[in-house]
Design a protein around this motif. Structure first.
Motif, PDB file in Angstrom:
ATOM      1  N   UNK A  10       0.824  -1.198   0.000  1.00  0.00           N
ATOM      2  CA  UNK A  10       0.000   0.000   0.000  1.00  0.00           C
ATOM      3  C   UNK A  10       0.865   1.258   0.000  1.00  0.00           C
ATOM      4  N   UNK A  11       1.932   1.263   0.789  1.00  0.00           N
ATOM      5  CA  UNK A  11       2.829   2.419   0.840  1.00  0.00           C
ATOM      6  C   UNK A  11       3.544   2.617  -0.490  1.00  0.00           C
ATOM      7  N   UNK A  12       3.942   1.532  -1.133  1.00  0.00           N
ATOM      8  CA  UNK A  12       4.581   1.641  -2.447  1.00  0.00           C
ATOM      9  C   UNK A  12       3.610   2.271  -3.438  1.00  0.00           C
ATOM     10  N   UNK A  13       2.361   1.838  -3.412  1.00  0.00           N
ATOM     11  CA  UNK A  13       1.357   2.378  -4.324  1.00  0.00           C
ATOM     12  C   UNK A  13       1.112   3.858  -4.066  1.00  0.00           C
ATOM     13  N   UNK A  14       1.034   4.274  -2.810  1.00  0.00           N
ATOM     14  CA  UNK A  14       0.815   5.678  -2.465  1.00  0.00           C
ATOM     15  C   UNK A  14       1.991   6.525  -2.929  1.00  0.00           C
ATOM     16  N   UNK A  15       3.206   6.052  -2.688  1.00  0.00           N
ATOM     17  CA  UNK A  15       4.401   6.788  -3.115  1.00  0.00           C
ATOM     18  C   UNK A  15       4.442   6.895  -4.632  1.00  0.00           C
ATOM     19  N   UNK A  16       4.106   5.806  -5.340  1.00  0.00           N
ATOM     20  CA  UNK A  16       4.104   5.827  -6.801  1.00  0.00           C
ATOM     21  C   UNK A  16       3.070   6.818  -7.345  1.00  0.00           C
ATOM     22  N   UNK A  17       1.863   6.837  -6.751  1.00  0.00           N
ATOM     23  CA  UNK A  17       0.835   7.786  -7.184  1.00  0.00           C
ATOM     24  C   UNK A  17       1.276   9.226  -6.951  1.00  0.00           C
ATOM     25  N   UNK A  18       1.889   9.493  -5.802  1.00  0.00           N
ATOM     26  CA  UNK A  18       2.370  10.842  -5.520  1.00  0.00           C
ATOM     27  C   UNK A  18       3.477  11.248  -6.481  1.00  0.00           C
ATOM     28  N   UNK A  20       3.898  10.176  -9.618  1.00  0.00           N
ATOM     29  CA  UNK A  20       3.289  10.463 -10.916  1.00  0.00           C
ATOM     30  C   UNK A  20       2.540  11.787 -10.902  1.00  0.00           C
ATOM     31  N   UNK A  21       1.846  12.080  -9.821  1.00  0.00           N
ATOM     32  CA  UNK A  21       1.077  13.320  -9.742  1.00  0.00           C
ATOM     33  C   UNK A  21       1.987  14.541  -9.661  1.00  0.00           C
ATOM     34  N   UNK A  22       3.062  14.456  -8.875  1.00  0.00           N
ATOM     35  CA  UNK A  22       3.917  15.621  -8.656  1.00  0.00           C
ATOM     36  C   UNK A  22       4.910  15.857  -9.785  1.00  0.00           C
ATOM     37  N   UNK A  23       5.514  14.804 -10.314  1.00  0.00           N
ATOM     38  CA  UNK A  23       6.592  14.969 -11.276  1.00  0.00           C
ATOM     39  C   UNK A  23       6.175  14.761 -12.724  1.00  0.00           C
ATOM     40  N   UNK A  28      -4.859  11.121 -11.314  1.00  0.00           N
ATOM     41  CA  UNK A  28      -5.507   9.860 -10.985  1.00  0.00           C
ATOM     42  C   UNK A  28      -6.958  10.151 -10.653  1.00  0.00           C
ATOM     43  N   UNK A  29      -7.843   9.565 -11.437  1.00  0.00           N
ATOM     44  CA  UNK A  29      -9.263   9.832 -11.259  1.00  0.00           C
ATOM     45  C   UNK A  29      -9.993   8.533 -10.957  1.00  0.00           C
TER      46      UNK A  29
END
Length: 46
Positions: A10-18, A20-23, A28-29
């Motif tokens: 779950x933490x890996x997924x959250x970090x990956x989403x952040x 992609x969103x920031x950089x 993500x919708x």
């Protein structure tokens, strides 16, 4: 043993989403929101 594994994934997924969103500027919708928008556009067309 499953709880630490699930938490880690779950933490890996959250970090990956952040990342992609920031950089990368990806948005993500929620699939349900996307489907509702499509339905309202179709409904408004004659």
């Amino acid at each position: 043993m499953i709880l630490p594994i699930a938490f880690s994934l779950m933490m890996i997924r959250i970090i990956w989403n952040n990342y992609e969103r920031l950089f990368k500027g990806a948005v993500n919708e929620d699939p349900e929101v996307k489907e509702l928008r499509k339905m309202t556009v179709q409904k408004s067309l004659p």
